[in-house]
Design a protein around this motif. Structure first.
Motif, short mmCIF file in Angstrom:
data_model
loop_
_atom_site.label_atom_id
_atom_site.label_comp_id
_atom_site.label_asym_id
_atom_site.label_seq_id
_atom_site.Cartn_x
_atom_site.Cartn_y
_atom_site.Cartn_z
N ILE A 386 -3.25 -17.79 -0.27
CA ILE A 386 -3.85 -16.37 0.16
C ILE A 386 -2.60 -15.48 0.55
N ALA A 387 -1.64 -16.06 1.47
CA ALA A 387 -0.67 -15.33 2.11
C ALA A 387 0.26 -14.62 1.01
N PHE A 388 0.54 -15.69 0.16
CA PHE A 388 1.36 -15.08 -1.05
C PHE A 388 0.61 -14.00 -2.02
N GLN A 389 -0.50 -14.11 -2.13
CA GLN A 389 -1.17 -12.82 -2.92
C GLN A 389 -1.07 -11.59 -2.06
N VAL A 390 -1.50 -11.70 -0.89
CA VAL A 390 -1.23 -10.45 -0.02
C VAL A 390 0.12 -9.89 -0.15
N THR A 391 1.13 -10.82 -0.06
CA THR A 391 2.66 -10.28 -0.10
C THR A 391 2.73 -9.53 -1.38
N ASP A 392 2.24 -10.08 -2.44
CA ASP A 392 2.30 -9.36 -3.89
C ASP A 392 1.81 -7.91 -3.50
N LEU A 393 0.72 -7.74 -2.96
CA LEU A 393 0.09 -6.46 -2.68
C LEU A 393 0.96 -5.57 -1.74
N VAL A 394 1.43 -5.81 -0.70
CA VAL A 394 2.06 -5.05 0.08
C VAL A 394 3.48 -4.80 -0.58
N ARG A 395 4.12 -5.59 -1.14
CA ARG A 395 5.39 -5.21 -1.87
C ARG A 395 5.36 -4.32 -3.01
N ALA A 396 4.07 -4.35 -3.65
CA ALA A 396 3.80 -3.37 -4.67
C ALA A 396 3.19 -2.10 -4.01
N MET A 397 2.80 -2.16 -2.79
CA MET A 397 2.40 -0.87 -2.04
C MET A 397 3.57 -0.29 -1.68
N ASN A 398 4.59 -0.81 -1.30
CA ASN A 398 5.59 -0.44 -0.76
C ASN A 398 6.48 0.42 -1.81
N GLU A 399 6.43 -0.17 -2.93
CA GLU A 399 6.98 0.51 -4.19
C GLU A 399 6.20 1.88 -4.48
N ASP A 400 4.80 1.95 -4.33
CA ASP A 400 4.39 3.24 -4.54
C ASP A 400 4.12 4.26 -3.65
N ALA A 401 4.00 3.79 -2.40
CA ALA A 401 3.42 4.63 -1.15
C ALA A 401 4.64 5.47 -0.76
N PRO A 402 4.45 6.75 -0.22
CA PRO A 402 5.40 7.58 0.32
C PRO A 402 6.23 7.05 1.54
N CYS A 403 5.30 6.14 2.31
CA CYS A 403 6.23 5.76 3.33
C CYS A 403 5.83 4.33 3.49
N PRO A 404 6.89 3.49 3.80
CA PRO A 404 6.70 1.86 3.87
C PRO A 404 5.47 1.44 5.05
N ILE A 405 5.03 0.33 4.90
CA ILE A 405 3.88 -0.33 5.52
C ILE A 405 4.80 -1.19 6.94
N THR A 406 4.54 -0.53 7.95
CA THR A 406 5.30 -1.05 9.11
C THR A 406 4.56 -2.19 10.01
N THR A 407 3.21 -1.95 9.94
CA THR A 407 2.36 -3.03 10.65
C THR A 407 1.18 -3.46 9.63
N LEU A 408 0.72 -4.53 9.37
CA LEU A 408 -0.42 -4.63 8.85
C LEU A 408 -1.59 -5.10 9.59
N ARG A 409 -2.53 -4.28 9.57
CA ARG A 409 -4.11 -4.56 10.53
C ARG A 409 -4.76 -5.36 9.61
N VAL A 410 -5.41 -6.49 10.17
CA VAL A 410 -5.89 -7.61 9.30
C VAL A 410 -7.19 -7.97 9.68
N ASP A 411 -8.31 -8.14 9.38
CA ASP A 411 -9.65 -8.55 9.73
C ASP A 411 -10.18 -9.38 8.49
N GLY A 412 -11.27 -9.92 8.59
CA GLY A 412 -12.24 -10.75 7.70
C GLY A 412 -12.20 -12.15 8.21
N GLY A 413 -13.07 -12.82 7.65
CA GLY A 413 -13.29 -14.22 7.94
C GLY A 413 -12.36 -15.06 8.23
#
Length: 503
Positions: A386-413
């Protein structure tokens, strides 16, 4: 007199209702699971009448257990499993078929044909999405093509189609309102996210009559009122339904990610990482999609999103199908009993792989097993996956986004898992911020409704209600984490395109 807002949180495995006060605190809640239906491998369905019955029961119970006057409820907000699609009779309200769930892969061959026809670039340009069986458009097409007489009835205007938000609003208003919100509409592959309207060309390409579709509306406004004489909800008649958003944008709103660059991940049945990218859609080059997050006060906010199809469902699989654990908390205890996964890698591609791979033909695998592998190693590998899959997403997001993610807010069961949140922080090399109020999806829907009803004045007031419960920071050696992630990527290659030749 104290006022309240109630959120209907209709998820993939259960229907819930949560009553919030003006401080954003939970006053009462109720929850009812419902059946998962698997007619064929890769197919997933729900009974729409069971969705409505369980949600109606949860709403009644949450109000009853709060011991308040129902007249104190200022508004109802709705959040829902997105993309799941229902077709029903406009006169009787009876569904013509089970709901086709967002996880369902039955329309993969149709998606392949649409891609071969060259529709992909048009879909991406207009909708921000990719052609995939995940989204609602091909599900509507399948229902029209496979239910006898459905297409003819649809063309006569006798049927209605929609996602779960539309289905609930239709039933709550006694059939008076056939509407959807911009966030849900933008997950259909039929909605132009630039004009905020159904796209006639795309509807024509998928052979879907416009008369079937609900009216797309902003996320915070009155959609209708609870009808009189709904069995079990008589005391709630007249309460306005004032907010609606798909579960993931609702969580983004509930996490107070109001500024561009803020991001959250929800660990639910799937995992969904969203970043607020402001008022201009971002065209992803890294396998992500862009959707409407919300339209509020005449302004539309967009989100860059990565979706993982199987996350918490992998823990359910350990419990329900393999019998390796008796409960979700036992998965954590088992995982904590070993220092690592012992070289075992689980790829939970039960219904294919979502972003950034978009592989409809991948299937789940367990790799790296030895005679020394135990159920504890498999439990640890499942949480790691589960953590690996989210890492895939955040890495992709940092490629696309105009500014990198500095903190990830989390929620869900599944975000209650300390070991998984620590693994996530280690892999991302970022702080992972878990709020005190983990019901951010439901609160997001309540907040949108409360803004329309005047319970709260502005998003800034909502932001002041958010509190962090724990911030996880990286602890594990970075080189070890990089080696683990490289092993994960090799495992994904083994799971990819597993069943293409069979189809």
């Amino acid at each position: 007199m104290e006022t309240y807002v109630i959120a209907l949180d209709q998820g993939t495995t259960s229907s819930r209702a949560i009553l919030f006060n003006r401080a954003g605190e939970i006053v009462s809640r109720a929850q009812h699971p419902f059946h998962q239906i698997y007619p064929q491998p890769g197919w997933v369905e729900h009974d729409p009448m069971e969705i409505w019955a369980t949600e109606k029961r949860a709403l009644a119970e949450a109000v009853d257990s709060a011991h308040i006057d129902p007249r104190q409820i200022a508004a109802i907000g709705i959040t829902n499993q997105r993309e799941t699609t229902i077709l029903w009779d406009a006169r009787t309200g009876q569904p013509l078929h089970n709901a086709i769930v967002w996880q369902c892969r039955r329309t993969a061959p149709l998606c392949d044909r649409l891609k071969a026809d060259g529709l992909g670039p048009t879909v991406t340009e207009k909708t921000g999405l990719l052609i995939d069986a995940y989204f609602s458009g091909t599900k509507i097409r399948w229902l029209l093509d496979n239910i006898p007489g459905a297409r003819q009835r649809a063309e006569k205007g006798e049927l209605r189609a929609g996602t779960v938000d539309s289905w609930l609003i239709w039933n709550l208003t006694g059939g008076k309102s056939h509407v959807t919100d911009h966030s849900n509409a933008s997950r259909t592959m039929l909605f132009n996210i630039h004009t905020l309207r159904w796209d006639e060309d795309l509807c024509r390409a998928l052979d879907i009559p416009l008369s079937l579709l609900p009216e797309p509306l902003p996320n915070s406004m009155e959609y209708g009122r609870v009808a009189e004489n709904i069995p079990g909800l008589e005391a709630l008649a007249g309460i306005p339904i004032c907010g609606s958003a798909g579960d993931q944008p609702a969580a983004l709103f509930g996490q107070a990610c109001f500024a561009p660059g803020r991001a959250k991940n929800t660990y639910g049945t799937g995992c969904f990482t969203l970043m607020n990218v402001g008022d201009t859609p971002v065209c992803s080059k890294a396998g992500l999609v862009t959707s409407v997050a919300w339209t509020l006060g005449g302004k539309t906010t967009y989100a860059l999103e990565g979706s993982v199809f199987n996350a918490g469902s992998a823990i359910q699989w350990l419990r329900d199908e393999l019998g390796l654990i008796q409960s979700a908390p036992e998965c954590d205890r088992l995982a904590e009993s070993v220092p690592d996964a012992g070289g075992v890698v689980v790829v939970p591609a039960f219904t294919g792989l979502g972003a950034p791979y978009w592989d409809m033909y991948a299937r789940g695998t367990i790799l790296g097993l030895t005679r020394g592998s135990t159920r504890a190693h498999i439990a640890r590998a499942t949480l790691d996956a589960i953590a690996f899959q989210v890492t895939d997403l955040v890495r992709a997001m940092n490629e696309d986004a105009p500014c990198p993610i500095t903190t990830l807010r989390v929620d869900g069961g599944a975000s209650v898992s300390d070991i998984m949140m620590q693994t996530q922080a280690d892999l991302l090399r970022l702080p992972v911020d878990r709020p005190a109020q983990v019901e951010t999806t439901a609160f997001g829907a309540a907040a949108l409704a409360g803004l329309a009803a005047g319970v709260w004045s502005a998003p800034e007031e909502l932001e002041s209600l958010r509190r962090s419960q724990h911030v996880f920071v990286p602890q594990r050696d970075a080189d070890r984490c990089a080696a683990d992630y490289a092993r994960w990527r090799r495992a994904v290659e083994r799971a990819s395109v597993w069943i293409e030749n069979e189809l």
